[in-house]
Design an enzyme around this catalytic site. Sequence first.
Site, short mmCIF file in Angstrom:
data_model
loop_
_atom_site.label_atom_id
_atom_site.label_comp_id
_atom_site.label_asym_id
_atom_site.label_seq_id
_atom_site.Cartn_x
_atom_site.Cartn_y
_atom_site.Cartn_z
N GLY A 1 3.31 5.61 -3.21
CA GLY A 1 4.48 6.36 -3.68
C GLY A 1 4.58 6.38 -5.19
CB ALA B 1 -0.93 0.00 1.21
CG ASP B 2 3.40 2.50 3.35
OD1 ASP B 2 2.56 3.40 3.49
OD2 ASP B 2 3.87 1.86 4.30
CG LEU B 3 6.53 -0.20 -1.41
CD1 LEU B 3 6.95 -1.66 -1.57
CD2 LEU B 3 7.76 0.70 -1.47
#
Length: 391
Positions: free
Chosen positions: A176, A171-173
Amino acid sequence: MQGALGDIVVLDLSRALAGPHAAQMLGDLGARVIKVEHPAGGDESRGWGPPFVGPGHDISTYFLAANRNKRSIAVDLKSAEGRTLIERLVRQSDVLIENFRTGVLDRLGFPVERLHELNPRLVILSITGFGHDGPEGGRPGYDQIAQGEAGLMSLTGPSPDEPYRVGASIADLLAGIHGAYGVVAALYERERTGRGKVVRTSLLAAVTGVHSYHGTAWTVGGQVPRAGGNHHASIAPYGAFRCADGMIQIAVANDGQWRKVAALLGIDPDTAEYATNRERFAHRDELIADMERALARHDRAHWLAALGEAGVPAGAIRSIDEVYAWEQTRSQGLLVEVEHPVLGTIELPGPPLRFDGDPPMRHAPPPGLGEHDDEVLAWLQEQEQEQEQER
């Protein structure tokens, strides 16, 4: 200037992973990325581990993963001096990246209106957990929470009763990645309009944005997809299969490929239950059992060679160390070498893009906290003096 964004300055106020990953992607494209960190400890990911490396075992490999090609300055955003410095940097920047909770940047004295007062051409990337508005817009968001809330965990795992998180902080990646391409689009638009704009994404949006056929299965087909282990939700045979000494993956996307696999395994491809993908999927459990009985006769190396010769997509399941030792990985530039001031020569996972005709990028190591205070201040003063002379 080196790289497509060699004339772009990015002011990175973000921390942890989503924002830093977006900034790193822009740095990989040549942008000058100035990472702003609190003097007391810096980006919290500097303390995330294990593993930690270095003589004092105090350098986080987590931090190393998301902060190459950046300059670090230590700034207390709550101090008058810190806010003044940020104002000066905003005037000289093309992009500002932040992933504070909704309202935090406003309370620090930098609402969007103020930022565009300082620099009308500034592109602002704002990454939140669940969006900046809506009934739950103010919620804090971390990767695993977002994986669950956005439905990804319900699709992952051996069965619907055992939801799993994806092993990477996906989710973070993804947030980004989406953020970085939004920034590039806004920079392109700025060439026409002369003004910057706000680009917004969230962990929720990033995961929902890659539901793909799982999303339309529900929105159009009325079916709720569930976790199915290591086999595809719509195609058969497509997944991981046991052979004599472990597992291999086989992906059969059409009936022609199926006939090749069936011939190798001694299965009649025209059996009514297996003749088309619709029938194969309806009888998937029986199909897997038949295939694994045949695959048990030989080891992985045998089957990967045979499937490769037949032109059927197949592959091993590699551990991370095997991936980075694999010559194919190295041939694609997916490892980069940098000179770290403490660790010496180290290898980092590299950028996933290559541009024909460009020389190999010279990558800088992830910075120490406040390592570039003097350099950035000298550059800032030089930029301001040049602007003053132009007036």
